[in-house]
Design an enzyme around this catalytic site. Structure first.
Site, PDB file in Angstrom:
ATOM      1  N   HIS A   1      -3.175   7.096   2.568  1.00 31.67           N
ATOM      2  CA  HIS A   1      -3.760   6.128   1.903  1.00 31.67           C
ATOM      3  C   HIS A   1      -5.046   5.833   2.803  1.00 31.67           C
ATOM      4  O   HIS A   1      -5.355   6.089   3.955  1.00 31.67           O
ATOM      5  CB  HIS A   1      -2.668   5.009   2.518  1.00 31.67           C
TER       6      HIS A   1
ATOM      7  N   ASN B   1      -9.948   0.189  -0.171  1.00 33.61           N
ATOM      8  CA  ASN B   1      -8.458   0.260  -0.289  1.00 33.61           C
ATOM      9  C   ASN B   1      -8.218  -0.474  -1.294  1.00 33.61           C
ATOM     10  O   ASN B   1      -8.078  -1.478  -1.875  1.00 33.61           O
ATOM     11  CB  ASN B   1      -8.003  -0.506   1.159  1.00 33.61           C
TER      12      ASN B   1
ATOM     13  N   CYS C   1       0.883  -1.141  -0.066  1.00 32.88           N
ATOM     14  CA  CYS C   1      -0.007   0.044   0.072  1.00 32.88           C
ATOM     15  C   CYS C   1       0.637   1.234   0.126  1.00 32.88           C
ATOM     16  O   CYS C   1       0.331   2.487  -0.311  1.00 32.88           O
ATOM     17  CB  CYS C   1      -1.117  -0.099   1.252  1.00 32.88           C
TER      18      CYS C   1
HETATM   19  C1  LIG Z   1      -9.719  -5.581   9.549  1.00 33.75           C
HETATM   20  C2  LIG Z   1     -10.316  -4.633  10.463  1.00 33.75           C
HETATM   21  C3  LIG Z   1     -11.496  -3.787   9.935  1.00 33.75           C
HETATM   22  C4  LIG Z   1     -11.002  -5.230  11.776  1.00 33.75           C
HETATM   23  O1  LIG Z   1     -11.576  -4.522  12.530  1.00 33.75           O
HETATM   24  P1  LIG Z   1     -11.153  -4.656  14.263  1.00 33.75           P
HETATM   25  O2  LIG Z   1     -11.815  -3.500  14.845  1.00 33.75           O
HETATM   26  O3  LIG Z   1      -9.826  -4.840  14.228  1.00 33.75           O
HETATM   27  O4  LIG Z   1     -11.712  -5.931  14.558  1.00 33.75           O
HETATM   28  P2  LIG Z   1     -11.197  -7.277  15.272  1.00 33.75           P
HETATM   29  O5  LIG Z   1     -10.341  -7.878  14.278  1.00 33.75           O
HETATM   30  O6  LIG Z   1     -10.754  -7.058  16.488  1.00 33.75           O
HETATM   31  O7  LIG Z   1     -12.366  -8.149  15.298  1.00 33.75           O
HETATM   32  C5  LIG Z   1     -13.546  -7.792  16.104  1.00 33.75           C
HETATM   33  C6  LIG Z   1     -14.776  -8.598  15.881  1.00 33.75           C
HETATM   34  O8  LIG Z   1     -15.355  -8.446  14.778  1.00 33.75           O
HETATM   35  C7  LIG Z   1     -15.562  -9.382  13.953  1.00 33.75           C
HETATM   36  N1  LIG Z   1     -15.335  -9.242  12.580  1.00 33.75           N
HETATM   37  C8  LIG Z   1     -14.243  -9.360  11.645  1.00 33.75           C
HETATM   38  N2  LIG Z   1     -14.417  -8.871  10.620  1.00 33.75           N
HETATM   39  C9  LIG Z   1     -15.891  -8.637  10.586  1.00 33.75           C
HETATM   40  C10 LIG Z   1     -16.819  -8.317   9.631  1.00 33.75           C
HETATM   41  N3  LIG Z   1     -16.396  -8.266   8.263  1.00 33.75           N
HETATM   42  N4  LIG Z   1     -18.005  -8.195   9.838  1.00 33.75           N
HETATM   43  C11 LIG Z   1     -18.473  -8.545  10.978  1.00 33.75           C
HETATM   44  N5  LIG Z   1     -17.844  -8.777  12.118  1.00 33.75           N
HETATM   45  C12 LIG Z   1     -16.531  -9.010  11.671  1.00 33.75           C
HETATM   46  C13 LIG Z   1     -14.407 -10.515  14.461  1.00 33.75           C
HETATM   47  O9  LIG Z   1     -14.633 -11.788  14.267  1.00 33.75           O
HETATM   48  C14 LIG Z   1     -14.325 -10.113  16.020  1.00 33.75           C
HETATM   49  O10 LIG Z   1     -15.470 -10.847  16.487  1.00 33.75           O
HETATM   50  P3  LIG Z   1     -15.315 -11.468  18.037  1.00 33.75           P
HETATM   51  O11 LIG Z   1     -15.164 -10.266  18.831  1.00 33.75           O
HETATM   52  O12 LIG Z   1     -16.382 -12.141  18.097  1.00 33.75           O
HETATM   53  O13 LIG Z   1     -13.895 -12.314  17.864  1.00 33.75           O
HETATM   54  C15 LIG Z   1      -9.192  -3.817  11.131  1.00 33.75           C
HETATM   55  O14 LIG Z   1      -8.389  -4.400  12.182  1.00 33.75           O
HETATM   56  C16 LIG Z   1      -8.416  -3.235  10.432  1.00 33.75           C
HETATM   57  O15 LIG Z   1      -8.839  -2.073   9.437  1.00 33.75           O
HETATM   58  N6  LIG Z   1      -6.960  -3.449  10.144  1.00 33.75           N
HETATM   59  C17 LIG Z   1      -6.116  -2.900   9.442  1.00 33.75           C
HETATM   60  C18 LIG Z   1      -6.418  -3.489   7.918  1.00 33.75           C
HETATM   61  C19 LIG Z   1      -5.564  -2.623   6.774  1.00 33.75           C
HETATM   62  O16 LIG Z   1      -5.660  -1.418   7.107  1.00 33.75           O
HETATM   63  N7  LIG Z   1      -5.128  -3.405   6.090  1.00 33.75           N
HETATM   64  C20 LIG Z   1      -4.752  -2.864   4.758  1.00 33.75           C
HETATM   65  C21 LIG Z   1      -3.156  -2.786   5.255  1.00 33.75           C
HETATM   66  S1  LIG Z   1      -2.580  -1.556   4.035  1.00 33.75           S
END
Ligand SMILES: CC(C)(COP(=O)(O)OP(=O)(O)OC[C@H]1O[C@@H](n2cnc3c(N)ncnc32)[C@H](O)[C@@H]1OP(=O)(O)O)[C@@H](O)C(=O)NCCC(=O)NCCS
Length: 332
Positions: A256, A286, A116
């Site tokens: 980004h 993204n 990214c």
């Molecule tokens: C992926 C992302 C959106 C997940 O959000 P988060 O707040 O970190 O959520 P978590 O991974 O802690 O999960 C929280 C809960 O939501 C759930 N969950 C994950 N994805 C979900 C979705 N699409 N819909 C509903 N629930 C979801 C998880 O299973 C978890 O449930 P649990 O508490 O029962 O285990 C976030 O971590 C993120 O944006 N990370 C950075 C990713 C990124 O920028 N990547 C590109 C790199 S360039």
């Protein structure tokens, strides 16, 4: 001797027509519009459909539009760099395919992979060729067809990514406009949190890798989130400090577009108000190397000659960095 800087003299973007909404994702994985919107800020993303449609389709459209709007001929391009994580093929370079498609017969071209952060790494690399006086017209493309490496059964990743990209033209400037500074970082130990397990030389494609669904983005979302929030905000603040820029001096932050919460944290750390933050994550998600040129394209008419612009990105690798630009032109 007059100092030469590399100025962006045009930008153009391109996204495919197909809109993948949060509602449609609800039919594919266990998720909902409210969760996606509140956790990421994304409402929809674009998907490039059809056979034999690779990232070069996006890059070609962006470069064609760029040349047309800036009144440049393809044969005048000296160098074309394509930042992408989803090349058409492992080789040849997607940059070569784009150059061939647009008729940039005098350009040499190559791909650059920094996930990214690809676009800002490529922009910084390209600017050196202008600053040394070696080349006069350099095109930097940032484009990705993320849908080609996303597992639409994995709700952690399929909600985030989309397809699209853009291109900028760099030309020499002797009045102090253009790319003023960049700070770029890499930390290879981040590999464990964000990578694609198979399809490279370490683990070539096989029936086993296909069965194990190893040709998709593997991401430990919360680990990546923690890293991104800290480092993208930090590097943006660092480039401001290094160039004696206050938050009032900054006209635009171009972040980004990975997660709205990461964008907000970066703006807060810089002390920049939300009206100065370029944002289109709600429409495109993204697009990896595509996010920053797509933002510049959509906000082009609002930027003015002399504006101080700070680009900031982070990505798999881990890679992260920031670029400081003094914008070179008013849009017509
Ligand atoms: C992926 C992302 C959106 C997940 O959000 P988060 O707040 O970190 O959520 P978590 O991974 O802690 O999960 C929280 C809960 O939501 C759930 N969950 C994950 N994805 C979900 C979705 N699409 N819909 C509903 N629930 C979801 C998880 O299973 C978890 O449930 P649990 O508490 O029962 O285990 C976030 O971590 C993120 O944006 N990370 C950075 C990713 C990124 O920028 N990547 C590109 C790199 S360039």
């Amino acid at each position: 001797m007059t100092k030469i800087t590399a100025a962006i003299t045009g930008v153009h973007g391109w996204v495919p027509d197909y809109v993948l909404t949060n509602k449609e994702l609800e039919t594919m994985v266990e998720t909902n519009d409210e969760w996606i919107t509140s956790r990421t800020g994304i409402k929809e993303r674009r998907i490039l459909k059809g056979e034999n449609q690779g990232t070069s389709v996006i890059g070609t459209q962006a470069v064609k539009g760029l040349l047309e709007k800036t009144g440049n001929k393809a044969e005048d391009i000296d160098l074309l760099i394509c930042a992408t994580t989803t090349p058409d093929m492992l080789f040849p370079a997607t940059a070569n395919v784009i150059s061939n498609n647009v008729g940039a017969v005098n350009a040499f071209s190559y791909d650059l992979q920094a996930a990214c952060s690809g676009f800002i790494f490529a922009l910084s690399t390209a600017s050196q060729f202008i600053e040394t006086g070696k080349y006069k017209k350099v095109v930097v493309v940032g484009a990705d067809k993320m849908s080609s490496i996303i597992d639409y059964e994995d709700r952690q990743t399929c909600i985030i990514f989309g397809d699209g990209g853009g291109a900028v033209l760099l030309e020499p400037d002797t009045e102090g406009y253009g790319i003023k500074d960049s700070i770029l970082h890499t930390d290879g130990s981040g590999e464990q949190f964000l990578h694609m397990k198979a399809g490279g030389s370490r683990k070539p494609a096989s029936h086993q890798t296909l069965d194990a669904r190893e040709h998709y983005v593997y991401q430990e979302g919360s680990q990546v989130f923690k890293f991104a929030v800290t480092n993208m905000a930090e590097v943006a603040a660092d480039i401001m400090a290094k160039n004696n820029l206050t938050s009032d001096d900054v006209a635009w932050l171009v972040p980004h577009q990975a997660n709205k919460r990461i964008i907000d944290a970066t703006a807060n750390r810089m002390g920049v108000s939300s009206d100065k933050v370029m944002l289109n994550i709600h429409k495109y998600g993204n697009t990896t190397s595509g996010t920053i040129p797509l933002c510049l394209w959509e906000y082009e008419s609002q930027m003015k000659r002399g504006d101080n612009i700070v680009l900031a990105a982070f990505g798999g690798g881990f890679t992260w960095g920031s670029v400081y630009i003094k914008w070179a032109y008013d849009s017509k």
